[in-house]
Design an enzyme around this catalytic site. Structure first.
Site, short mmCIF file in Angstrom:
data_model
loop_
_atom_site.label_atom_id
_atom_site.label_comp_id
_atom_site.label_asym_id
_atom_site.label_seq_id
_atom_site.Cartn_x
_atom_site.Cartn_y
_atom_site.Cartn_z
N SER A 1 4.32 -11.65 3.22
CA SER A 1 4.68 -10.28 3.55
C SER A 1 3.95 -9.34 2.62
O SER A 1 3.09 -9.75 1.85
CB SER A 1 6.19 -10.10 3.37
OG SER A 1 6.54 -10.28 1.99
N GLY A 2 4.34 -8.06 2.67
CA GLY A 2 3.97 -7.14 1.63
C GLY A 2 5.01 -7.21 0.52
O GLY A 2 5.70 -8.22 0.36
N ASP A 3 5.16 -6.12 -0.23
CA ASP A 3 6.11 -6.12 -1.35
C ASP A 3 7.54 -5.86 -0.91
O ASP A 3 8.47 -5.99 -1.70
CB ASP A 3 5.69 -5.06 -2.38
CG ASP A 3 4.36 -5.40 -3.04
OD1 ASP A 3 4.20 -6.57 -3.46
OD2 ASP A 3 3.49 -4.52 -3.13
N SER B 1 0.69 -4.66 3.88
CA SER B 1 -0.19 -3.56 3.47
C SER B 1 -0.11 -3.32 1.98
O SER B 1 -1.07 -2.83 1.36
CB SER B 1 0.19 -2.29 4.24
OG SER B 1 1.56 -1.97 4.04
N ASN C 1 7.34 -12.34 7.30
CA ASN C 1 7.68 -11.07 7.95
C ASN C 1 6.64 -10.78 9.03
O ASN C 1 5.54 -10.32 8.73
CB ASN C 1 7.69 -9.94 6.93
CG ASN C 1 7.96 -8.59 7.58
OD1 ASN C 1 8.42 -8.52 8.72
ND2 ASN C 1 7.66 -7.51 6.86
N GLY D 1 8.18 0.93 -3.37
CA GLY D 1 7.51 1.30 -2.13
C GLY D 1 8.45 1.67 -1.00
O GLY D 1 7.98 2.03 0.09
N PHE E 1 6.42 -8.50 11.08
CA PHE E 1 6.24 -7.09 11.40
C PHE E 1 5.47 -6.33 10.32
O PHE E 1 5.08 -5.18 10.54
CB PHE E 1 7.61 -6.42 11.60
CG PHE E 1 8.50 -7.18 12.53
CD1 PHE E 1 8.28 -7.19 13.88
CD2 PHE E 1 9.58 -7.92 12.03
CE1 PHE E 1 9.10 -7.90 14.75
CE2 PHE E 1 10.41 -8.63 12.88
CZ PHE E 1 10.17 -8.62 14.24
N GLU F 1 13.70 -7.17 -0.97
CA GLU F 1 14.93 -7.57 -0.28
C GLU F 1 15.50 -8.86 -0.87
O GLU F 1 16.72 -8.99 -1.03
CB GLU F 1 14.67 -7.75 1.21
CG GLU F 1 14.44 -6.46 1.98
CD GLU F 1 14.49 -6.66 3.48
OE1 GLU F 1 14.88 -7.76 3.93
OE2 GLU F 1 14.14 -5.73 4.22
#
Length: 508
Positions: free
Chosen positions: A207-209, A241, A150, A476, A152, A214
Site C-alpha cells: 500500500s501507501g503509508d 502514492s 490495498n 498524510g 484501491f 491504520e
C-alpha cells in the site's frame, strides 16, 4: 491465501508444520565447497563466490550473477544480502536461490544448482547452514508474514504489483504467507485489532503509508496494545502514492527491492506519538503538518492526474501568494541547537548494525502508555510557553527522514531517540528566499538553511488561529482543523530495517 497456495517451492503435503531449527554450523566447516571437477562455491567476505569453468561458455554470465573479476569470467559473486535460500536434496543436488538484479530497480528470484560428485551430506548441510547464517545474520529466516494488500491505493495496481514483484521474493525466501485484501476505509484497523499477534512476525502492507497508519491504530486499540506493538513488526511494501515508510526503512520505493529488504530486515524499535484532538487519541508513526506541506498534499487531491507534479504546483502557488498560517505553539524542547542535534545523530549513526532487539515483551494486559503531559483538553503544562506564530508558513513535525523520494525534511531524525523533529519556516519570506529554502530539501541542504528552525522535541501543542478552516495532516491523513497535542512514546512500535537503528537516508 495459504503458504502452500502461494509458495511454488513448498510441497503442499507438508502442511504448515514449523521447520525444525538446524544445528549450529561447525566452526571447522570449510568456506569452500567443491561442487564438481571444475566448480566450487566459496563463502567470501560479503558474498558467495561461484567458480565454474563452464561459465566461459555462457558469455561471462551465469543466471545473471555479476562478474567478480573482469579478466576472469569463470568467477562470479552473489552478495550475501541477495541470498534467499539454500538446500540439498536427497540425491545430492545443492540449490541456491537468490535475488538477481535485472535492473537498478528490479530484482527477481534466480537459481543456481549443482549435483555433487561425492555426497557428503553432513559437510554439505553444515556448509549450507553457514551460508544461510552469513546471508541472514540477526534477521529471522522463514518469516511468518501477514500481507495486507490495498487494491484501491495509488493508481489501483497493488494486487498486480504484489503478484509480479513481491510474492516471488517472499516465496523463494520460504516466508509463510497469509494474504488478505482490504475492502474499505478502516479495514486494516479492524484486522490489526483482532489479529493473533503470536502467529506472525511481520504485518507487511502492500500500500501507501495509509495502511500502516491504520495497522498501528488497530494494534493501539487492543487491550494488549503495548505487547502487540512491540511483538509484531510493521513493514510497508511500496504500492501507493505515498511510500515514505519504505524509503526510510527499505531504502527504496521499488516493490521487489523492498520485498528483499523485508526478508532480510532487522527488528527495530520505532518511536510512536499520541495525538489528542477533541476527545480522540490517535497514534502517528510518521508526521504531522500544518501549512504549506499539508496543503500541498491534501488540497491538491483533485489534481492526482498530474502525478507528483501536483505537489510542485501546490507549493509554487502558495509560495508566490506568500500564504501564512497563524497559530499559537507550545513545545517541550530537548535539543534546539543544530550542532547539538547533529552530534546526537552522528553518535547514533556511527554505531554498528544491531545484533538483536533487546526490549522486553510487555505483559499481556499492558495497554497504551499513559500520557505524561495530559491531552489537548487539559491546562497547558506549567513549564510550556505558548508562543504566537502570526507569520507561520510551514509547521512540520516528523520522526522519519523521507516523506517522499526527493523530500528529506528531517535529516537528523532517528527511529528510536525518544524525540520528534520539528521544522518551522516563516511564511513572509521573500519569494526567492522561500523557493531557495524548499529547493534545499532535494539537495540535502535543508537542515543548514538559516531560515529553517529545526528542533528535537518530546511533546508540543498546536492551536490554529485566525482561520475558519484549513488543512491538518497526520501521517498524510486529513483530520479536523482544530487544536491538537502530541507526545512521543519511545520505542513503542516495531518495524524492520536494514541496520536496526537508523534510516536509509543521508543524515546531517
Amino acid at each position: 491465501m495459504t503458504m502452500a497456495e502461494d509458495d511454488p517451492f513448498k510441497d503442499p503435503a507438508l502442511g504448515t508444520t514449523e521447520t525444525p531449527q538446524p544445528p549450529e554450523p561447525s566452526t571447522n566447516v570449510p568456506d569452500t565447497l567443491a561442487v564438481g571437477r571444475n566448480a566450487s562455491l566459496t563463502l567470501g567476505q560479503d558474498s558467495l563466490v561461484v567458480l565454474d569453468e563452464a561459465l566461459l561458455d555462457n558469455n561471462g554470465g551465469c543466471c545473471g550473477i555479476s562478474s567478480l573479476y573482469s579478466k576472469n569470467k569463470t568467477t562470479r559473486s552473489i552478495p550475501f544480502f541477495n541470498i534467499l535460500w539454500a538446500e540439498q536434496s536427497e540425491d545430492g543436488e545443492i540449490t541456491i536461490q537468490y535475488a538477481h538484479a535485472v535492473s537498478k530497480q528490479v530484482v527477481r528470484p534466480a537459481i543456481i544448482s549443482y549435483t555433487l560428485d561425492k555426497t557428503d551430506n553432513r559437510t554439505t548441510h553444515l556448509w549450507i547452514e553457514k551460508l544461510l547464517d552469513r546471508a541472514y545474520g540477526a534477521s529471522k529466516r522463514e518469516k511468518r508474514v501477514k500481507v495486507l494488500i490495498n487494491p484501491f491505493g495509488g493508481q489501483g495496481g497493488a494486487v498486480k504489483i504484489y503478484h509480479k514483484h513481491i510474492a516471488p521474493i517472499f516465496a523463494a525466501a520460504r516466508c509463510e504467507l497469509d494474504v488478505e485484501k482490504t475492502t474499505h476505509n478502516g479495514h486494516a484497523v479492524e484486522i490489526a485489532q483482532g489479529l493473533d499477534v503470536d502467529a506472525y512476525d511481520v504485518i507487511a502492507c502492500c500500500s501507501g503509508d495509509g495502511i500502516p497508519h491504520e495497522v498501528w491504530n488497530g494494534l493501539g486499540k487492543r487491550h494488549d496494545a503495548a505487547r502487540a506493538l512491540v511483538k509484531t513488526a510493521i513493514a510497508q511494501l511500496p504500492c501507493g502514492s505515498g511510500n515514505g515508510m519504505s524509503l526510510n526503512f527499505n531504502g527504496t520505493d521499488s516493490p521487489s527491492l523492498a520485498a528483499l529488504a523485508v526478508v532480510k530486515g532487522l527488528r527495530t524499535p520505532l518511536d510512536l506519538t499520541s495525538i489528542t484532538q477533541g476527545d480522540q487519541r490517535t497514534l502517528s508513526f510518521m508526521s504531522q503538518s500544518v501549512g504549506l506541506v499539508a496543503e500541498c498534499d491534501l488540497a491538491t487531491e483533485n489534481l492526482r492526474w498530474m502525478g507528483s507534479a501536483r505537489f510542485t504546483w501546490g507549493t509554487l502557488t502558495r509560495v508566490l501568494r506568500k500564504t501564512i498560517y497563524p497559530a499559537d505553539i507550545a513545545i517541550k524542547v530537548e535539543y534546539s541547537d543544530k550542532e547539538a542535534i547533529r552530534q546526537v545523530y552522528r553518535t547514533e549513526a556511527g554505531k554498528p548494525p544491531r545484533s538483536h532487539d533487546d526490549r522486553e515483551i510487555p505483559a499481556a494486559d499492558a495497554g497504551l502508555p499513559p500520557l505524561q503531559h495530559g491531552t489537548i483538553n487539559d491546562p497547558l503544562p506549567s513549564s510550556w510557553e505558548l508562543v504566537p506564530h502570526d507569520k507561520l508558513g510551514n509547521f512540520y513535525a516528523g520522526n522519519m527522514a523521507y516523506m517522499s523520494p526527493d523530500a528529506n525534511f528531517f535529516p537528523a531524525s532517528l527511529p528510536n531517540d525518544g524525540c520528534i523533529d520539528v521544522v518551522r519556516v516563516r511564511g513572509d519570506l521573500k519569494r526567492h528566499t522561500a523557493i531557495a529554502t524548499l529547493l534545499a530539501v532535494a539537495e540535502n541542504k535543508f537542515f543548514e538553511q538559516p531560515t529553517v528552525d529545526y528542533q528535537k522535541v518530546t511533546a508540543y501543542r498546536f492551536i490554529p488561529k485566525n482561520q475558519a478552516d484549513g488543512y491538518i495532516s497526520i501521517d498524510g491523513e486529513r483530520v479536523p482543523f482544530e487544536p491538537f497535542q502530541v507526545e512521543v512514546h519511545r520505542g513503542l512500535g516495531t518495524v524492520l530495517s536494514k541496520t536496526g537503528h537508523i534510516y536509509e537516508a543521508k543524515g546531517v
